[in-house]
Design a protein around this motif. Structure first.
Motif, PDB file in Angstrom:
ATOM      1  N   ALA A   1       0.683  -1.191  -0.351  1.00  0.00           N
ATOM      2  CA  ALA A   1       0.094  -0.007  -0.246  1.00  0.00           C
ATOM      3  C   ALA A   1       0.601   1.137   0.172  1.00  0.00           C
ATOM      4  CB  ALA A   1      -0.896  -0.084   1.153  1.00  0.00           C
ATOM      5  N   LYS A   2      -0.118   2.458  -0.128  1.00  0.00           N
ATOM      6  CA  LYS A   2       0.819   3.794  -0.298  1.00  0.00           C
ATOM      7  C   LYS A   2      -0.357   4.921   0.123  1.00  0.00           C
ATOM      8  CE  LYS A   2       0.536   6.723  -4.111  1.00  0.00           C
ATOM      9  NZ  LYS A   2       0.557   7.625  -3.082  1.00  0.00           N
ATOM     10  N   TRP A   3       0.665   5.577   0.863  1.00  0.00           N
ATOM     11  CA  TRP A   3      -0.782   6.490   1.640  1.00  0.00           C
ATOM     12  C   TRP A   3      -0.323   8.194   1.323  1.00  0.00           C
ATOM     13  CZ3 TRP A   3      -0.409  10.423   4.584  1.00  0.00           C
ATOM     14  CH2 TRP A   3      -1.638  11.226   5.484  1.00  0.00           C
ATOM     15  N   GLY A   4      -0.193   9.165   1.388  1.00  0.00           N
ATOM     16  CA  GLY A   4      -0.058  10.463   1.232  1.00  0.00           C
ATOM     17  C   GLY A   4      -0.046  11.328   0.294  1.00  0.00           C
ATOM     18  N   PRO A   5       0.102  12.340  -0.196  1.00  0.00           N
ATOM     19  CA  PRO A   5       0.796  12.871   1.301  1.00  0.00           C
ATOM     20  C   PRO A   5      -0.587  13.694   1.986  1.00  0.00           C
ATOM     21  CG  PRO A   5       0.546  14.688  -0.548  1.00  0.00           C
ATOM     22  CD  PRO A   5       0.017  12.936  -0.808  1.00  0.00           C
ATOM     23  N   ARG A   6      -1.492  13.810   1.834  1.00  0.00           N
ATOM     24  CA  ARG A   6      -2.051  14.279   3.193  1.00  0.00           C
ATOM     25  C   ARG A   6      -4.077  13.461   2.336  1.00  0.00           C
ATOM     26  NH1 ARG A   6      -1.956  19.914   1.055  1.00  0.00           N
ATOM     27  NH2 ARG A   6      -0.883  20.712   1.562  1.00  0.00           N
ATOM     28  N   ALA A   7      -4.458  13.435   3.775  1.00  0.00           N
ATOM     29  CA  ALA A   7      -5.843  12.466   3.391  1.00  0.00           C
ATOM     30  C   ALA A   7      -6.746  13.858   2.806  1.00  0.00           C
ATOM     31  CB  ALA A   7      -6.431  12.882   5.102  1.00  0.00           C
ATOM     32  N   PRO A   8      -7.240  12.664   1.969  1.00  0.00           N
ATOM     33  CA  PRO A   8      -8.747  14.259   0.767  1.00  0.00           C
ATOM     34  C   PRO A   8      -9.443  14.734   2.065  1.00  0.00           C
ATOM     35  CG  PRO A   8      -8.415  11.689   0.606  1.00  0.00           C
ATOM     36  CD  PRO A   8      -8.070  11.218   1.595  1.00  0.00           C
ATOM     37  N   GLU A   9      -9.852  14.228   2.996  1.00  0.00           N
ATOM     38  CA  GLU A   9     -10.802  15.354   3.241  1.00  0.00           C
ATOM     39  C   GLU A   9      -9.762  17.092   3.778  1.00  0.00           C
ATOM     40  OE1 GLU A   9     -12.670  11.757   4.454  1.00  0.00           O
ATOM     41  OE2 GLU A   9     -10.585  11.860   4.616  1.00  0.00           O
ATOM     42  N   VAL A  10      -8.450  16.228   4.399  1.00  0.00           N
ATOM     43  CA  VAL A  10      -7.547  17.653   5.183  1.00  0.00           C
ATOM     44  C   VAL A  10      -7.203  18.060   3.381  1.00  0.00           C
ATOM     45  CG1 VAL A  10      -5.532  18.098   5.732  1.00  0.00           C
ATOM     46  CG2 VAL A  10      -6.788  16.408   6.900  1.00  0.00           C
ATOM     47  N   GLN A  11      -7.299  17.864   2.321  1.00  0.00           N
ATOM     48  CA  GLN A  11      -6.718  18.601   1.188  1.00  0.00           C
ATOM     49  C   GLN A  11      -7.357  19.367   0.800  1.00  0.00           C
ATOM     50  OE1 GLN A  11      -4.059  18.271  -0.783  1.00  0.00           O
ATOM     51  NE2 GLN A  11      -4.791  19.532  -2.544  1.00  0.00           N
ATOM     52  N   ALA A  12      -8.871  18.760   1.291  1.00  0.00           N
ATOM     53  CA  ALA A  12     -10.084  19.730   0.194  1.00  0.00           C
ATOM     54  C   ALA A  12      -9.787  21.430   1.902  1.00  0.00           C
ATOM     55  CB  ALA A  12     -11.418  19.475   1.161  1.00  0.00           C
ATOM     56  N   LYS A  13      -9.798  20.781   3.076  1.00  0.00           N
ATOM     57  CA  LYS A  13      -9.365  22.275   3.490  1.00  0.00           C
ATOM     58  C   LYS A  13      -8.575  22.983   3.765  1.00  0.00           C
ATOM     59  CE  LYS A  13     -11.653  19.841   7.628  1.00  0.00           C
ATOM     60  NZ  LYS A  13     -11.621  19.312   8.983  1.00  0.00           N
ATOM     61  N   VAL A  14      -7.126  22.582   2.778  1.00  0.00           N
ATOM     62  CA  VAL A  14      -5.954  23.091   2.845  1.00  0.00           C
ATOM     63  C   VAL A  14      -6.482  23.874   1.258  1.00  0.00           C
ATOM     64  CG1 VAL A  14      -3.861  22.917   1.622  1.00  0.00           C
ATOM     65  CG2 VAL A  14      -3.954  21.611   3.480  1.00  0.00           C
ATOM     66  N   GLU A  15      -7.165  22.992   0.479  1.00  0.00           N
ATOM     67  CA  GLU A  15      -7.563  23.945  -0.822  1.00  0.00           C
ATOM     68  C   GLU A  15      -8.514  24.958  -0.648  1.00  0.00           C
ATOM     69  OE1 GLU A  15      -9.268  21.356  -3.664  1.00  0.00           O
ATOM     70  OE2 GLU A  15      -6.876  20.266  -3.622  1.00  0.00           O
ATOM     71  N   ALA A  16      -9.037  25.085   0.520  1.00  0.00           N
ATOM     72  CA  ALA A  16     -10.314  26.065   0.771  1.00  0.00           C
ATOM     73  C   ALA A  16      -9.496  27.390   1.536  1.00  0.00           C
ATOM     74  CB  ALA A  16     -11.037  25.522   2.169  1.00  0.00           C
ATOM     75  N   LEU A  17      -8.608  26.717   2.441  1.00  0.00           N
ATOM     76  CA  LEU A  17      -7.685  28.110   2.839  1.00  0.00           C
ATOM     77  C   LEU A  17      -6.758  28.935   1.872  1.00  0.00           C
ATOM     78  CD1 LEU A  17      -5.665  27.244   6.438  1.00  0.00           C
ATOM     79  CD2 LEU A  17      -7.220  28.452   5.865  1.00  0.00           C
ATOM     80  N   PHE A  18      -6.338  28.232   0.605  1.00  0.00           N
ATOM     81  CA  PHE A  18      -5.091  28.378   0.305  1.00  0.00           C
ATOM     82  C   PHE A  18      -6.339  29.797  -1.002  1.00  0.00           C
ATOM     83  CE2 PHE A  18      -2.000  26.344   1.541  1.00  0.00           C
ATOM     84  CZ  PHE A  18      -0.767  27.010   1.517  1.00  0.00           C
ATOM     85  N   SER A  19      -7.747  28.957  -1.251  1.00  0.00           N
ATOM     86  CA  SER A  19      -8.096  29.887  -2.560  1.00  0.00           C
ATOM     87  C   SER A  19      -8.407  31.253  -1.835  1.00  0.00           C
ATOM     88  CB  SER A  19      -9.177  28.874  -1.836  1.00  0.00           C
ATOM     89  OG  SER A  19     -10.558  28.993  -1.220  1.00  0.00           O
ATOM     90  N   LYS A  20      -8.370  31.393  -0.870  1.00  0.00           N
ATOM     91  CA  LYS A  20      -8.374  32.786  -0.344  1.00  0.00           C
ATOM     92  C   LYS A  20      -7.843  33.496  -0.366  1.00  0.00           C
ATOM     93  CE  LYS A  20     -11.897  30.673   3.633  1.00  0.00           C
ATOM     94  NZ  LYS A  20     -11.851  30.602   4.741  1.00  0.00           N
ATOM     95  N   LEU A  21      -5.891  33.131  -1.010  1.00  0.00           N
ATOM     96  CA  LEU A  21      -5.820  33.740  -0.963  1.00  0.00           C
ATOM     97  C   LEU A  21      -5.641  35.369  -2.330  1.00  0.00           C
ATOM     98  CD1 LEU A  21      -2.264  31.613  -0.550  1.00  0.00           C
ATOM     99  CD2 LEU A  21      -3.031  33.715   0.590  1.00  0.00           C
ATOM    100  N   PRO A  22      -4.999  36.497  -2.281  1.00  0.00           N
ATOM    101  CA  PRO A  22      -4.666  37.562  -3.280  1.00  0.00           C
ATOM    102  C   PRO A  22      -4.001  36.746  -4.475  1.00  0.00           C
ATOM    103  CG  PRO A  22      -3.549  38.406  -1.608  1.00  0.00           C
ATOM    104  CD  PRO A  22      -4.263  37.005  -0.608  1.00  0.00           C
ATOM    105  N   ALA A  23      -4.137  38.051  -5.406  1.00  0.00           N
ATOM    106  CA  ALA A  23      -2.791  37.208  -6.670  1.00  0.00           C
ATOM    107  C   ALA A  23      -2.087  36.825  -6.158  1.00  0.00           C
ATOM    108  CB  ALA A  23      -3.617  37.943  -7.494  1.00  0.00           C
ATOM    109  N   LYS A  24      -0.919  36.798  -6.240  1.00  0.00           N
ATOM    110  CA  LYS A  24       0.531  36.451  -6.536  1.00  0.00           C
ATOM    111  C   LYS A  24       0.965  38.273  -6.476  1.00  0.00           C
ATOM    112  CE  LYS A  24       1.185  31.692  -6.576  1.00  0.00           C
ATOM    113  NZ  LYS A  24       2.551  30.937  -7.257  1.00  0.00           N
ATOM    114  N   ASP A  25       0.727  38.832  -7.238  1.00  0.00           N
ATOM    115  CA  ASP A  25       0.812  39.706  -7.546  1.00  0.00           C
ATOM    116  C   ASP A  25       0.613  40.816  -6.723  1.00  0.00           C
ATOM    117  OD1 ASP A  25      -1.691  39.903  -9.129  1.00  0.00           O
ATOM    118  OD2 ASP A  25      -0.803  40.628 -11.056  1.00  0.00           O
TER     119      ASP A  25
END
Length: 181
Positions: free
Chosen positions: A118-142
């Motif tokens: 078996a192989k696991w990583g780097p994140r649990a799918p539910e945690v991935q969704a939370k991380v994506e939600a956090l980062f979606s709030k970032l402004p544009a890089k410029d």
């Protein structure tokens, strides 16, 4: 090299943690605070595989995932071998996320013959969704406040990984689902 060779090349979790320079306190906090649930799957998994952990101490995902894995490994009498990603790119490149990213941690579960089970990583799918939600709030890089918002987001993510027991439970469930397939 075979997976048995990679396993032999690694170090113990104790040595890895002792040598950490980043996230050591956070990893130890999660380890000390996380309690394995009363879970029959821990008793009845049948075999006690070994696990190769590709990680780095600067990685926030490793900070949360590694201590939870260590609890599972202890309960299941599973040997753990820690390998630093950046020093073992030949193995890491065999376990790229989405075929391109060297995302960690990666847990490679192997049997006594060195076969991947078996192989696991780097994140649990539910945690991935939370991380994506956090980062979606970032402004544009410029955007002028991007750097400050980036730092705030990383701080929030680290806090979530360090303190949110629901996130710990999602990591645990995801690892266990991988192990008992």
């Amino acid at each position: 090299m075979t997976l048995n060779d990679w396993f032999a090349k690694g170090t113990t979790a104790e040595v890895y943690i002792e040598n950490m320079s980043q996230h050591k306190d956070n990893l130890q906090h999660v380890y000390e605070q996380f309690n394995l649930p009363d879970d029959a799957r821990l008793e009845g998994a049948g075999t006690s595989p070994r696990v190769i952990v590709l990680t780095e101490d600067w990685c926030g995902d490793a900070m949360i995932n590694v201590p939870i894995l260590l609890h599972i490994a202890e309960k299941m009498n599973m040997d753990v071998s820690m390998l630093l990603r950046d020093s073992n790119l030949e193995l890491m490149d065999q376990y790229l996320t989405n075929g391109k990213s060297r995302s960690i941690p990666i847990f490679i579960f192997i049997d006594e013959n060195g076969n991947e089970v078996a192989k696991w990583g780097p994140r649990a799918p539910e945690v991935q969704a939370k991380v994506e939600a956090l980062f979606s709030k970032l402004p544009a890089k410029d955007a002028p406040d991007y750097e400050d918002k980036w730092k705030e987001t990383l701080s929030s993510l680290t806090q979530m990984f360090r303190e949110d027991e629901n996130v710990w439970g999602e990591v645990y469930e995801s690892i266990m689902k991988t192990l008992v397939k």
